[in-house]
Structures are given as structure tokens and as C-alpha cells.
Design a protein around this motif. Structure first.
Motif, PDB file in Angstrom:
ATOM      1  N   LEU A   1       1.125  -1.238   0.251  1.00  0.00           N
ATOM      2  CA  LEU A   1      -0.292   0.236  -0.314  1.00  0.00           C
ATOM      3  C   LEU A   1       0.839   1.341   0.078  1.00  0.00           C
ATOM      4  O   LEU A   1       2.469   1.693   0.161  1.00  0.00           O
ATOM      5  N   ARG A   2       0.492   2.188  -1.276  1.00  0.00           N
ATOM      6  CA  ARG A   2       1.559   3.414  -1.079  1.00  0.00           C
ATOM      7  C   ARG A   2       0.609   5.069  -0.637  1.00  0.00           C
ATOM      8  O   ARG A   2      -0.403   4.949  -1.449  1.00  0.00           O
ATOM      9  N   VAL A   3       1.308   5.596  -0.535  1.00  0.00           N
ATOM     10  CA  VAL A   3       0.479   7.041  -0.130  1.00  0.00           C
ATOM     11  C   VAL A   3       1.468   8.195  -0.926  1.00  0.00           C
ATOM     12  O   VAL A   3       2.876   7.799  -0.809  1.00  0.00           O
ATOM     13  N   TYR A   4       0.517   8.349  -2.417  1.00  0.00           N
ATOM     14  CA  TYR A   4       1.084   9.860  -3.366  1.00  0.00           C
ATOM     15  C   TYR A   4       0.269  10.692  -3.412  1.00  0.00           C
ATOM     16  O   TYR A   4      -0.740  10.282  -3.656  1.00  0.00           O
ATOM     17  N   SER A   5       0.786  11.897  -3.221  1.00  0.00           N
ATOM     18  CA  SER A   5      -0.568  12.989  -2.669  1.00  0.00           C
ATOM     19  C   SER A   5      -1.937  12.746  -2.519  1.00  0.00           C
ATOM     20  O   SER A   5      -3.008  13.293  -2.955  1.00  0.00           O
ATOM     21  N   ALA A   6      -1.580  12.505  -1.188  1.00  0.00           N
ATOM     22  CA  ALA A   6      -2.657  11.553   0.028  1.00  0.00           C
ATOM     23  C   ALA A   6      -3.232  11.000  -0.107  1.00  0.00           C
ATOM     24  O   ALA A   6      -4.208  10.727   0.043  1.00  0.00           O
ATOM     25  N   LYS A   7      -3.689  10.849  -1.140  1.00  0.00           N
ATOM     26  CA  LYS A   7      -4.295   9.068  -1.727  1.00  0.00           C
ATOM     27  C   LYS A   7      -3.625   7.367  -1.830  1.00  0.00           C
ATOM     28  O   LYS A   7      -2.232   7.099  -2.168  1.00  0.00           O
ATOM     29  N   LEU A   8      -4.117   7.224  -1.449  1.00  0.00           N
ATOM     30  CA  LEU A   8      -4.042   5.281  -0.868  1.00  0.00           C
ATOM     31  C   LEU A   8      -3.947   4.677  -1.923  1.00  0.00           C
ATOM     32  O   LEU A   8      -4.595   4.470  -2.273  1.00  0.00           O
ATOM     33  N   THR A   9      -2.779   3.915  -2.628  1.00  0.00           N
ATOM     34  CA  THR A   9      -3.230   2.766  -3.344  1.00  0.00           C
ATOM     35  C   THR A   9      -2.290   1.114  -3.052  1.00  0.00           C
ATOM     36  O   THR A   9      -1.570   2.052  -2.666  1.00  0.00           O
ATOM     37  N   VAL A  10      -2.825   0.898  -4.092  1.00  0.00           N
ATOM     38  CA  VAL A  10      -2.393  -0.504  -3.863  1.00  0.00           C
ATOM     39  C   VAL A  10      -0.850  -0.545  -5.375  1.00  0.00           C
ATOM     40  O   VAL A  10      -0.851  -0.808  -6.297  1.00  0.00           O
TER      41      VAL A  10
END
Length: 97
Positions: free
Chosen positions: A11-20
Motif C-alpha cells: 500500500l502506497r500513499v502519493y499526494s494523500a491518496k492510498l493505492t495498491v
């Protein structure tokens, strides 16, 4: 956070968005707030489910392997902000026998 063992899930966060991992699909906007993450890794079925604040946001395939471990924290990449922060509390890793 990651479940390693052929990197089953990340799980990663970029620009305040959590993605897989590198998926463009946003699971949740997580900027400046506490949120609860539950990950269910069914090794036998090679399946991973992710719940954010009790709501299922992801259901996908695992990456196989027989040896897995859990990891969490901050990993900066090129172009990252000069200050990154990750706070965790009440971490539990449960295993069904």
C-alpha cells in the motif's frame, strides 16, 4: 505497508491518496487523518483483501510463496517531499492456525 514474500501486497500513499502498489486506483484519501487498515492475506487461496475503516476497498491475488512477513514505514523515492511522516498505533498481526 507491505506483506513481503514475493511482495504479496504494497500500500502506497502519493499526494494523500492510498493505492495498491503502482495502481492508479485510489482506495482512500488519507491526508492528515487517522484511518484503520485491515489486511487479510489468505496464503492458501493466494488472495489479499484490504479494508479501510471497515470497508473493503481491495480484493486481489497474492504473489505466492511460503515465507511472508509484514513491514511498514516511510520509503521515499525520487521527487519526494523533504518531510514525510508515517504514524502507526495498535498494530496487531494475527495468524489463523
Amino acid at each position: 505497508m507491505q506483506v513481503f514474500g514475493a511482495t504479496t501486497i504494497m500500500l502506497r500513499v502519493y499526494s494523500a491518496k492510498l493505492t495498491v502498489y503502482r495502481s492508479p486506483t485510489v482506495l482512500e484519501n488519507v491526508y492528515n487523518r487517522w484511518f484503520k487498515v485491515n489486511v487479510i492475506h489468505d496464503v492458501g487461496a493466494s488472495n489479499v483483501k484490504v479494508y479501510i475503516d471497515g470497508v473493503q476497498r481491495y480484493d486481489g491475488s497474492g504473489a505466492g510463496g511460503n515465507n511472508h512477513y509484514f513491514k511498514f514505514g516511510v520509503h521515499a523515492e525520487d521527487g519526494a517531499f523533504h518531510r514525510v511522516e508515517s504514524r502507526w498505533r495498535q498494530i496487531r498481526v494475527l495468524r489463523k492456525n
